[in-house]
Design a protein around this motif. Structure first.
Motif, PDB file in Angstrom:
ATOM      1  N   ALA A  17       0.842  -1.122  -0.109  1.00 44.94           N
ATOM      2  CA  ALA A  17      -0.015   0.007   0.070  1.00 44.94           C
ATOM      3  C   ALA A  17       0.945   1.307  -0.090  1.00 44.94           C
ATOM      4  CB  ALA A  17      -0.704   0.051   1.141  1.00 44.94           C
ATOM      5  N   ALA A  18       1.974   1.222   1.003  1.00 44.47           N
ATOM      6  CA  ALA A  18       2.828   2.547   0.818  1.00 44.47           C
ATOM      7  C   ALA A  18       3.415   2.747  -0.492  1.00 44.47           C
ATOM      8  CB  ALA A  18       3.830   2.062   1.976  1.00 44.47           C
ATOM      9  N   LEU A  19       3.899   1.520  -1.078  1.00 44.62           N
ATOM     10  CA  LEU A  19       4.593   1.357  -2.525  1.00 44.62           C
ATOM     11  C   LEU A  19       3.748   2.122  -3.409  1.00 44.62           C
ATOM     12  CD1 LEU A  19       7.388   1.021  -3.792  1.00 44.62           C
ATOM     13  CD2 LEU A  19       6.454  -1.154  -4.430  1.00 44.62           C
ATOM     14  N   GLY A  20       2.357   1.936  -3.444  1.00 41.02           N
ATOM     15  CA  GLY A  20       1.245   2.258  -4.179  1.00 41.02           C
ATOM     16  C   GLY A  20       1.188   3.752  -3.947  1.00 41.02           C
ATOM     17  N   ALA A  21       1.146   4.130  -3.039  1.00 38.19           N
ATOM     18  CA  ALA A  21       0.920   5.658  -2.703  1.00 38.19           C
ATOM     19  C   ALA A  21       2.003   6.194  -3.337  1.00 38.19           C
ATOM     20  CB  ALA A  21       0.605   5.764  -1.175  1.00 38.19           C
ATOM     21  N   GLU A  22       3.334   5.896  -3.048  1.00 38.15           N
ATOM     22  CA  GLU A  22       4.350   6.675  -3.628  1.00 38.15           C
ATOM     23  C   GLU A  22       4.381   6.754  -5.149  1.00 38.15           C
ATOM     24  OE1 GLU A  22       7.922   8.918  -3.317  1.00 38.15           O
ATOM     25  OE2 GLU A  22       6.431   8.191  -1.835  1.00 38.15           O
ATOM     26  N   LEU A  23       4.017   5.481  -5.704  1.00 40.63           N
ATOM     27  CA  LEU A  23       4.204   5.633  -7.191  1.00 40.63           C
ATOM     28  C   LEU A  23       2.935   6.657  -7.978  1.00 40.63           C
ATOM     29  CD1 LEU A  23       4.494   1.718  -7.931  1.00 40.63           C
ATOM     30  CD2 LEU A  23       6.002   3.436  -8.451  1.00 40.63           C
ATOM     31  N   GLY A  24       1.942   6.605  -6.821  1.00 41.53           N
ATOM     32  CA  GLY A  24       0.791   7.636  -7.537  1.00 41.53           C
ATOM     33  C   GLY A  24       1.028   9.104  -7.359  1.00 41.53           C
ATOM     34  N   ARG A  25       2.015   9.401  -6.341  1.00 38.31           N
ATOM     35  CA  ARG A  25       2.904  10.594  -6.276  1.00 38.31           C
ATOM     36  C   ARG A  25       3.764  11.116  -7.525  1.00 38.31           C
ATOM     37  NH1 ARG A  25       2.205   9.713  -0.700  1.00 38.31           N
ATOM     38  NH2 ARG A  25       4.355   8.532  -0.531  1.00 38.31           N
ATOM     39  N   VAL A  26       4.397  10.056  -7.772  1.00 36.47           N
ATOM     40  CA  VAL A  26       5.313   9.961  -8.854  1.00 36.47           C
ATOM     41  C   VAL A  26       4.508  10.312 -10.130  1.00 36.47           C
ATOM     42  CG1 VAL A  26       7.296   8.737 -10.080  1.00 36.47           C
ATOM     43  CG2 VAL A  26       7.021   8.694  -7.604  1.00 36.47           C
ATOM     44  N   TYR A  27       3.517   9.486 -10.425  1.00 38.39           N
ATOM     45  CA  TYR A  27       2.635   9.733 -11.505  1.00 38.39           C
ATOM     46  C   TYR A  27       2.103  11.041 -11.691  1.00 38.39           C
ATOM     47  CZ  TYR A  27      -0.935   8.725 -14.896  1.00 38.39           C
ATOM     48  OH  TYR A  27      -1.673   8.696 -16.082  1.00 38.39           O
ATOM     49  N   GLU A  28       1.690  11.646 -10.672  1.00 40.98           N
ATOM     50  CA  GLU A  28       1.143  13.022 -10.643  1.00 40.98           C
ATOM     51  C   GLU A  28       2.050  14.105 -10.872  1.00 40.98           C
ATOM     52  OE1 GLU A  28      -1.207  13.406  -6.910  1.00 40.98           O
ATOM     53  OE2 GLU A  28      -2.768  12.132  -7.698  1.00 40.98           O
ATOM     54  N   ALA A  29       3.201  13.696 -10.251  1.00 43.36           N
ATOM     55  CA  ALA A  29       4.529  14.775 -10.264  1.00 43.36           C
ATOM     56  C   ALA A  29       4.839  14.679 -11.931  1.00 43.36           C
ATOM     57  CB  ALA A  29       5.665  14.537  -9.562  1.00 43.36           C
ATOM     58  N   THR A  30       4.967  13.477 -12.471  1.00 45.02           N
ATOM     59  CA  THR A  30       5.425  13.164 -14.090  1.00 45.02           C
ATOM     60  C   THR A  30       4.291  13.947 -14.972  1.00 45.02           C
ATOM     61  OG1 THR A  30       6.699  11.308 -13.301  1.00 45.02           O
ATOM     62  CG2 THR A  30       6.440  11.775 -15.657  1.00 45.02           C
ATOM     63  N   LEU A  31       3.141  13.611 -14.661  1.00 41.80           N
ATOM     64  CA  LEU A  31       2.154  14.215 -15.419  1.00 41.80           C
ATOM     65  C   LEU A  31       1.057  15.066 -14.569  1.00 41.80           C
ATOM     66  CD1 LEU A  31       1.303  10.651 -17.096  1.00 41.80           C
ATOM     67  CD2 LEU A  31       2.484  12.376 -18.134  1.00 41.80           C
ATOM     68  N   PRO A  32       1.493  16.295 -14.976  1.00 40.18           N
ATOM     69  CA  PRO A  32       0.803  17.405 -14.015  1.00 40.18           C
ATOM     70  C   PRO A  32      -0.583  17.446 -14.376  1.00 40.18           C
ATOM     71  CG  PRO A  32       2.824  18.142 -14.684  1.00 40.18           C
ATOM     72  CD  PRO A  32       2.671  16.942 -15.344  1.00 40.18           C
ATOM     73  N   GLY A  33      -1.451  17.603 -13.591  1.00 37.89           N
ATOM     74  CA  GLY A  33      -3.061  17.709 -14.104  1.00 37.89           C
ATOM     75  C   GLY A  33      -3.676  16.396 -14.062  1.00 37.89           C
ATOM     76  N   GLU A  34      -2.856  15.075 -14.150  1.00 36.69           N
ATOM     77  CA  GLU A  34      -3.470  13.800 -14.272  1.00 36.69           C
ATOM     78  C   GLU A  34      -3.677  13.398 -12.868  1.00 36.69           C
ATOM     79  OE1 GLU A  34      -4.284  12.382 -16.902  1.00 36.69           O
ATOM     80  OE2 GLU A  34      -3.705  13.563 -18.522  1.00 36.69           O
ATOM     81  N   THR A  35      -4.872  12.764 -12.768  1.00 36.35           N
ATOM     82  CA  THR A  35      -5.030  11.825 -11.471  1.00 36.35           C
ATOM     83  C   THR A  35      -4.495  10.597 -11.465  1.00 36.35           C
ATOM     84  OG1 THR A  35      -7.032  13.302 -11.042  1.00 36.35           O
ATOM     85  CG2 THR A  35      -6.783  11.164  -9.863  1.00 36.35           C
ATOM     86  N   ALA A  36      -3.747  10.234 -10.424  1.00 37.01           N
ATOM     87  CA  ALA A  36      -3.214   8.926 -10.286  1.00 37.01           C
ATOM     88  C   ALA A  36      -4.349   7.857 -10.280  1.00 37.01           C
ATOM     89  CB  ALA A  36      -2.360   8.553  -8.884  1.00 37.01           C
ATOM     90  N   PRO A  37      -4.303   6.672 -11.279  1.00 39.81           N
ATOM     91  CA  PRO A  37      -5.419   5.698 -11.194  1.00 39.81           C
ATOM     92  C   PRO A  37      -5.010   4.502 -10.088  1.00 39.81           C
ATOM     93  CG  PRO A  37      -3.531   5.298 -12.691  1.00 39.81           C
ATOM     94  CD  PRO A  37      -3.102   6.760 -12.244  1.00 39.81           C
ATOM     95  N   ALA A  38      -5.810   3.727 -10.237  1.00 42.73           N
ATOM     96  CA  ALA A  38      -5.688   2.675  -9.156  1.00 42.73           C
ATOM     97  C   ALA A  38      -4.347   2.010  -9.139  1.00 42.73           C
ATOM     98  CB  ALA A  38      -7.002   1.843  -9.031  1.00 42.73           C
ATOM     99  N   GLU A  39      -3.978   1.641 -10.413  1.00 43.54           N
ATOM    100  CA  GLU A  39      -2.786   0.803 -10.410  1.00 43.54           C
ATOM    101  C   GLU A  39      -1.614   1.788 -11.115  1.00 43.54           C
ATOM    102  OE1 GLU A  39      -2.232  -2.041  -9.377  1.00 43.54           O
ATOM    103  OE2 GLU A  39      -4.284  -2.558  -8.620  1.00 43.54           O
TER     104      GLU A  39
END
Length: 474
Positions: free
Chosen positions: A389-411
């Motif tokens: 769960a912690a690793l998924g949350a961290e990847l979500g933050r990386v996704y949003e930082a890489t693609l501004p304006g996009e919401t991190a998906p479930a996976e």
């Protein structure tokens, strides 16, 4: 872990001797030895009580017990088969013996030892005991609280000493001088080939000494062991009756050996005589037998470098039978004989009732270990889920930082991988090279570096993946 305690129990007419040893994988150690006096054979109840007291006094381990039937309660045959040792001998043995038996073979227990003295020839020492005799012996042992793992044959079992005491390098005649009888066992290559019982032994010499010297039996027994049967510093018997008894012993010994050999060069011919039993240490006896037989004669003794059997060193000859019985249940490296009268309905069946308490304890420990394993597995799964769960949350933050304006998906991991794959395909389509520069950008940089004075005409231009192909002239 695989070690076990073995008790060899030699029940004679004069005394009972016990050797307790510990045997494991390639190891052997004598723990203790003991001897107890027994009443005469015509007092069976008193003998049984004395045996019970002896066992209780010494508290021997009863995990593995080996006993033997007296040789004078059996019959033996020496047979020769014209083929190599193996299953074929076992199959032919019953047919060969049955013709000579006065009783049906079904009433007897048959056991045997095989010895290959010559190529393509097997010599067999077969022993037969009445089933009623074996049943009586086992019933007597059961009354003592014993369940023998093996029931051997007295005298023949001495072959088990051949490896431990280095007796297999030459044919030897073992003579067990007991109380009521003398037992002969011929060893060839360390294996028994001849078994014979002679009704002349210590009791007959003691009775003669008591009668001739006016001594009671106990005093005559002490005199025999202290003074011997011979005149001082000689091998001449002290009386005509003693000489007659010794002469009978020698005659029977010669007849026994001659029954299995043809001449002095025969491979069966013994090269020495080894004495054991209570009468082995009688002064002058070894010298007399050597003189009469022409063979070296000595009492059984331990080799100087014998390891793990120090408890036997002082009384090796006395405890020879008990030690040989204990070795019968040791590993293949120590034992020699295979004879076992516990066959068919007498076959040994392990009694596991005494293991119930240990089994309950083992099951309890197993249940505890299983419960701890389940708890440990649950803790590991819970910890893994938290980490995931912690690793998924961290990847979500990386996704949003890489693609501004996009919401991190479930996976987010799958989404990042898909985006990276699409970016690579677009880069390939646009002809991006290292550093994110397109092919057209490369062409613009080249044009800026061409001097204006140089008149260049471009006739052909091809833009390919990672490649610019141009045809021009100046």
């Amino acid at each position: 872990m695989l070690d076990r305690t073995i008790l060899g129990l030699d029940i004679g007419s004069w005394s009972v001797k016990a050797v307790e040893l510990r045997a494991g994988l390639g190891s052997l150690r004598v723990l203790r030895v003991a001897e107890g006096r027994l009443p005469d054979a015509d007092q069976p109840d008193e003998r049984e009580a004395a045996l019970s007291n002896f066992l209780a006094e010494h508290a021997f381990a009863r995990e593995v017990v080996v006993t033997a039937l007296p040789a004078d309660r059996l019959t033996q045959r020496h047979l020769v088969f014209p083929f190599a040792a193996g299953r074929r001998v076992e199959q032919a043995l019953a047919f060969e013996i049955e013709e000579e038996l006065p009783l049906p073979l079904e009433d007897l227990v048959l056991a045997h030892e095989q010895t290959a003295v010559r190529p393509e020839q097997t010599e067999v020492l077969a022993v037969l005991a009445r089933r009623t005799t074996v049943a009586e012996h086992l019933a007597a042992m059961q009354r003592l609280g014993l369940d023998p793992r093996h029931v051997e044959v007295e005298g023949l079992v001495l072959a088990n000493l051949s490896r431990v005491l280095l007796l297999s390098n030459a044919p030897r005649l073992l003579i067990d001088v007991g109380h009521r009888k003398t037992t002969l066992c011929l060893l060839v290559d360390g294996r028994p080939l001849l078994l014979r019982t002679i009704p002349v032994a210590g009791h007959h010499f003691t009775s003669t000494l008591a009668r001739e010297r006016g001594l009671d039996y106990e005093d005559a027994e002490r005199y025999k062991h202290e003074q011997g049967l011979f005149e001082e510093f000689s091998t001449k018997p002290t009386s005509a009756e003693i000489e007659r008894l010794l002469g009978r012993l020698m005659r029977e010994m010669r007849r026994s050996i001659q029954s299995v050999r043809s001449d002095d060069r025969d491979p069966h011919a013994p090269t020495s005589i080894v004495l054991c039993g209570g009468g082995a240490a009688a002064p002058g006896l070894a010298g007399y037998l050597a003189e009469q037989s022409g063979l070296p004669c000595h009492a059984l003794a331990l080799p100087p470098d014998a390891d793990g059997v120090a408890e036997l060193r002082e009384d090796t000859a006395v405890y020879a039978h008990a030690a040989a019985l204990a070795l019968r249940a040791a590993g293949r490296q120590q034992r020699v004989t295979r004879v076992d009268l516990r066959q068919d309905e007498f076959r040994y069946v392990a009694d596991l009732s005494g293991l119930r308490a240990q089994l309950r304890l083992s099951l309890g420990l197993f249940g505890l270990v299983l419960a701890l394993w389940i708890v440990s597995l649950g803790a590991q799964l819970w910890s893994a889920r938290r980490y995931e769960a912690a690793l998924g949350a961290e990847l979500g933050r990386v996704y949003e930082a890489t693609l501004p304006g996009e919401t991190a998906p479930a996976e987010p991991a799958d989404a990042i991988e898909a985006t990276l794959r699409e970016t690579r395909e677009l880069a390939n389509h646009l002809g991006l090279v290292g550093g994110g520069i397109s092919v057209l950008e490369v062409l613009r940089h080249i044009s800026e570096r061409i001097p204006p004075s140089l008149d260049i005409s471009l006739s052909d231009l091809r833009l390919e993946r990672h490649t610019v192909r141009a045809r021009l002239h100046a």
